[in-house]
Design an enzyme around this catalytic site. Structure first.
Site, PDB file in Angstrom:
ATOM      1  N   GLY A 234     -17.412 -10.752  -6.814  1.00  0.00           N
ATOM      2  CA  GLY A 234     -16.856 -11.462  -5.651  1.00  0.00           C
ATOM      3  C   GLY A 234     -16.016 -10.565  -4.755  1.00  0.00           C
ATOM      4  CG  HIS A 235     -15.125  -5.784  -4.028  1.00  0.00           C
ATOM      5  ND1 HIS A 235     -15.428  -4.476  -4.313  1.00  0.00           N
ATOM      6  CD2 HIS A 235     -13.844  -5.776  -3.586  1.00  0.00           C
ATOM      7  CE1 HIS A 235     -14.383  -3.714  -4.066  1.00  0.00           C
ATOM      8  NE2 HIS A 235     -13.408  -4.500  -3.614  1.00  0.00           N
TER       9      HIS A 235
ATOM     10  CD  GLU B  62       0.850 -11.537 -14.374  1.00  0.00           C
ATOM     11  OE1 GLU B  62       0.086 -10.559 -14.286  1.00  0.00           O
ATOM     12  OE2 GLU B  62       1.801 -11.586 -15.172  1.00  0.00           O
TER      13      GLU B  62
ATOM     14  CB  ILE C 183       9.867 -17.227 -11.718  1.00  0.00           C
ATOM     15  CG1 ILE C 183       8.349 -17.030 -11.829  1.00  0.00           C
ATOM     16  CG2 ILE C 183      10.560 -15.987 -11.186  1.00  0.00           C
ATOM     17  CD1 ILE C 183       7.654 -16.875 -10.489  1.00  0.00           C
TER      18      ILE C 183
ATOM     19  CE  LYS D 121       6.567 -13.750 -19.071  1.00  0.00           C
ATOM     20  NZ  LYS D 121       5.318 -14.489 -18.829  1.00  0.00           N
TER      21      LYS D 121
ATOM     22  CB  THR E  44      -1.324 -11.153  -0.427  1.00  0.00           C
ATOM     23  OG1 THR E  44      -2.492 -10.376  -0.214  1.00  0.00           O
ATOM     24  CG2 THR E  44      -1.741 -12.404  -1.192  1.00  0.00           C
ATOM     25  CG  ASP E  45      -4.256  -8.453   3.223  1.00  0.00           C
ATOM     26  OD1 ASP E  45      -4.090  -8.605   1.993  1.00  0.00           O
ATOM     27  OD2 ASP E  45      -4.809  -7.439   3.709  1.00  0.00           O
ATOM     28  CD  GLU E  46      -6.066  -9.230  -2.151  1.00  0.00           C
ATOM     29  OE1 GLU E  46      -6.802  -9.855  -2.928  1.00  0.00           O
ATOM     30  OE2 GLU E  46      -5.522  -8.153  -2.444  1.00  0.00           O
TER      31      GLU E  46
ATOM     32  CE  LYS F 266       1.192 -13.748  -3.675  1.00  0.00           C
ATOM     33  NZ  LYS F 266       2.629 -13.597  -4.065  1.00  0.00           N
TER      34      LYS F 266
ATOM     35  CG  ASN G 145     -12.052   0.526  -1.355  1.00  0.00           C
ATOM     36  OD1 ASN G 145     -11.001   0.363  -0.735  1.00  0.00           O
ATOM     37  ND2 ASN G 145     -12.568  -0.404  -2.137  1.00  0.00           N
TER      38      ASN G 145
ATOM     39  CE1 TYR H  56      -2.033 -11.482  -6.362  1.00  0.00           C
ATOM     40  CE2 TYR H  56      -3.625 -10.709  -4.735  1.00  0.00           C
ATOM     41  CZ  TYR H  56      -2.319 -10.856  -5.152  1.00  0.00           C
ATOM     42  OH  TYR H  56      -1.291 -10.395  -4.353  1.00  0.00           O
ATOM     43  CB  SER H  57      -6.697 -14.095  -2.933  1.00  0.00           C
ATOM     44  OG  SER H  57      -8.032 -14.426  -3.220  1.00  0.00           O
TER      45      SER H  57
ATOM     46  CE  LYS I  22      -2.219  -4.120  -8.596  1.00  0.00           C
ATOM     47  NZ  LYS I  22      -0.883  -4.540  -8.351  1.00  0.00           N
TER      48      LYS I  22
HETATM   49  P1  NAD Z   1       3.817  -5.904  -9.312  1.00  0.00           P
HETATM   50  O1  NAD Z   1       2.752  -6.430 -10.197  1.00  0.00           O
HETATM   51  O2  NAD Z   1       4.032  -4.424  -9.238  1.00  0.00           O
HETATM   52  O3  NAD Z   1       5.227  -6.552  -9.726  1.00  0.00           O
HETATM   53  C1  NAD Z   1       5.375  -7.890 -10.053  1.00  0.00           C
HETATM   54  C2  NAD Z   1       6.726  -8.065 -10.698  1.00  0.00           C
HETATM   55  O4  NAD Z   1       6.887  -9.469 -11.004  1.00  0.00           O
HETATM   56  C3  NAD Z   1       6.886  -7.315 -12.043  1.00  0.00           C
HETATM   57  O5  NAD Z   1       8.133  -6.693 -12.106  1.00  0.00           O
HETATM   58  C4  NAD Z   1       6.762  -8.412 -13.086  1.00  0.00           C
HETATM   59  O6  NAD Z   1       7.481  -8.138 -14.286  1.00  0.00           O
HETATM   60  C5  NAD Z   1       7.353  -9.607 -12.332  1.00  0.00           C
HETATM   61  N1  NAD Z   1       6.865 -10.876 -12.866  1.00  0.00           N
HETATM   62  C6  NAD Z   1       5.576 -11.235 -13.106  1.00  0.00           C
HETATM   63  N2  NAD Z   1       5.528 -12.467 -13.635  1.00  0.00           N
HETATM   64  C7  NAD Z   1       6.809 -12.907 -13.679  1.00  0.00           C
HETATM   65  C8  NAD Z   1       7.401 -14.140 -14.119  1.00  0.00           C
HETATM   66  N3  NAD Z   1       6.665 -15.141 -14.605  1.00  0.00           N
HETATM   67  N4  NAD Z   1       8.748 -14.262 -14.025  1.00  0.00           N
HETATM   68  C9  NAD Z   1       9.513 -13.236 -13.545  1.00  0.00           C
HETATM   69  N5  NAD Z   1       9.003 -12.063 -13.153  1.00  0.00           N
HETATM   70  C10 NAD Z   1       7.662 -11.905 -13.213  1.00  0.00           C
HETATM   71  O7  NAD Z   1       3.514  -6.509  -7.880  1.00  0.00           O
HETATM   72  P2  NAD Z   1       3.756  -5.875  -6.435  1.00  0.00           P
HETATM   73  O8  NAD Z   1       2.582  -5.063  -6.065  1.00  0.00           O
HETATM   74  O9  NAD Z   1       5.108  -5.292  -6.382  1.00  0.00           O
HETATM   75  O10 NAD Z   1       3.709  -7.192  -5.541  1.00  0.00           O
HETATM   76  C11 NAD Z   1       4.889  -7.951  -5.283  1.00  0.00           C
HETATM   77  C12 NAD Z   1       4.525  -9.149  -4.448  1.00  0.00           C
HETATM   78  O11 NAD Z   1       3.933  -8.733  -3.221  1.00  0.00           O
HETATM   79  C13 NAD Z   1       3.521 -10.084  -5.096  1.00  0.00           C
HETATM   80  O12 NAD Z   1       3.881 -11.408  -4.808  1.00  0.00           O
HETATM   81  C14 NAD Z   1       2.205  -9.731  -4.429  1.00  0.00           C
HETATM   82  O13 NAD Z   1       1.331 -10.827  -4.412  1.00  0.00           O
HETATM   83  C15 NAD Z   1       2.692  -9.376  -3.049  1.00  0.00           C
HETATM   84  N6  NAD Z   1       1.841  -8.429  -2.310  1.00  0.00           N
HETATM   85  C16 NAD Z   1       1.490  -7.238  -2.886  1.00  0.00           C
HETATM   86  C17 NAD Z   1       0.725  -6.351  -2.148  1.00  0.00           C
HETATM   87  C18 NAD Z   1       0.340  -5.004  -2.721  1.00  0.00           C
HETATM   88  O14 NAD Z   1      -0.425  -4.282  -2.091  1.00  0.00           O
HETATM   89  N7  NAD Z   1       0.854  -4.603  -3.874  1.00  0.00           N
HETATM   90  C19 NAD Z   1       0.294  -6.673  -0.841  1.00  0.00           C
HETATM   91  C20 NAD Z   1       0.684  -7.899  -0.298  1.00  0.00           C
HETATM   92  C21 NAD Z   1       1.459  -8.761  -1.026  1.00  0.00           C
END
Ligand code: NAD
Length: 318
Positions: A272-273, A82, A60, A34, A123-125, A151, A246, A147-148, A186
């Site tokens: 809620g950390h 997100e 999506i 998106k 995610t692990d969360e 997910k 951290n 968020y978690s 991040k």
């Molecule tokens: P990110 O936020 O960098 O990227 C998310 C991507 O999804 C972006 O390109 C965004 O444009 C797209 N997106 C968001 N909403 C959308 C929608 N409605 N339709 C289409 N596209 C959409 O995230 P990331 O860090 O790359 O994480 C990717 C996945 O991995 C996520 O599902 C996240 O929960 C999971 N994850 C991330 C981590 C981490 O440490 N970053 C760890 C474990 C799992």
């Protein structure tokens, strides 16, 4: 193989597309994104001319276009989400819409189009926090942040399509990633960018919260491994084996830039950390996957990448 990657313009998705096109030059990839604030086409500018790569800008949650795209592919790796906890604390609506409803839309379309494999990136969360021990795949989900929780909703929904409809869904749950192309909100890229600008770094609360860290390329190799060796209906934990507070991460970064603790600013803790996330990853390791990078080498690569690619992250901080 015709692969649909969702969220391919984000941090992990774009690393995964680079990894896959390089390892399997004959695979075709459709990237569907998106382009929210976190999606950046610059992440993939070096592959746009690859005839095996194409991009569709779509939400999506859009049932019509998703269904059209789904007809073109055999397998799906679903990264789109997100992903930032702090934003979910401010307002969770878009997290529910994308992470839960968007995932459901993809699953429905995958079912209608007889998709052969659907890898849902969780995610692990979703397990929540624990002071002791490490979570295995059978443990109950106990998420705490908006968020978690969103997910966890999508994670359970994905598996329900396997249980109810026989859709070949596999779920992966990974720990904290770091590496190139991570949005500078991040922790690691945010701190690197601050230190490069000579600014102090804000540490939440006491800084003693623990996370496991994995280099993004190792996460990509694990998803690749699951795509080729994982089984439908299974969940796989993925971790780097690097549990650090951290504050420990902050000290490593300060050291790399030649600063001392005077560059730390302790700020009010996140609401809620969660105190500690920890995964037992022996299931995937017994199948033959292991991370390749040690933490310090990967952190060095990451710092160098942000130093060399200021053009990429500087505009994102505006
Ligand atoms: P990110 O936020 O960098 O990227 C998310 C991507 O999804 C972006 O390109 C965004 O444009 C797209 N997106 C968001 N909403 C959308 C929608 N409605 N339709 C289409 N596209 C959409 O995230 P990331 O860090 O790359 O994480 C990717 C996945 O991995 C996520 O599902 C996240 O929960 C999971 N994850 C991330 C981590 C981490 O440490 N970053 C760890 C474990 C799992």
């Amino acid at each position: 193989m015709k692969l649909l990657v969702t969220g391919g313009c984000g941090f992990i998705g774009s690393n995964f597309i680079h990894y896959t096109l390089e390892k399997y030059p004959d695979y075709e990839i459709i990237n569907l994104d998106k382009l929210t604030y976190a999606g950046n086409p610059e992440n993939l500018k070096d592959v746009v001319d690859n005839p095996n790569y194409s991009f569709v800008k779509v939400d999506i949650c859009d049932p019509v276009i998703i269904n059209e795209v789904m007809k073109e592919v055999d397998q799906v790796v679903h990264f789109a989400a997100e992903s930032h906890v702090d934003r979910s604390i401010e307002d969770c609506s878009v997290f529910v819409s994308t992470n839960v409803l968007g995932t459901n839309n993809l699953l429905q379309s995958a079912l209608a189009n007889d998709i052969k494999k659907f890898i849902h990136i969780s995610t692990d969360e979703v397990y929540g926090s624990t002071k002791e021990g490490s979570f295995v795949e059978e443990d109950m989900l106990n998420p705490s942040s908006p968020y978690s929780s969103s997910k966890a909703g999508s994670d359970l929904l994905a598996m329900s399509y396997y249980i109810t409809h026989g859709l070949p869904v596999t779920v992966t749950r990974c720990t904290n990633n770091f590496g190139p192309y991570q949005f500078p909100e991040k922790l690691i890229p945010f701190f690197i960018s601050r230190l490069m600008e000579g600014e102090k770094v804000p540490v939440y609360g006491t800084g003693l919260n623990v996370r496991d860290w994995i280099y993004v390329e190792d996460h990509c190799s694990a998803v690749d491994f699951v795509l080729h060796n994982g089984n439908p209906g299974q969940i796989y934990n993925i971790g780097g084996g690097n549990e650090l507070t951290n504050l420990e991460i902050t000290h490593r970064l300060l050291e790399a830039f030649g600063y001392d603790e005077s560059m730390i600013e302790y700020v009010e803790d996140r609401k809620g950390h969660d105190f500690r996330y920890s995964l037992d990853c022996s299931k995937l390791q017994k199948m033959g996957w292991n991370p390749a990078y040690d933490f310090d080498t990967a952190l060095e690569h990451t710092i160098s990448w942000y130093k060399e690619n200021k053009w990429w992250w500087e505009p994102l901080k505006q």
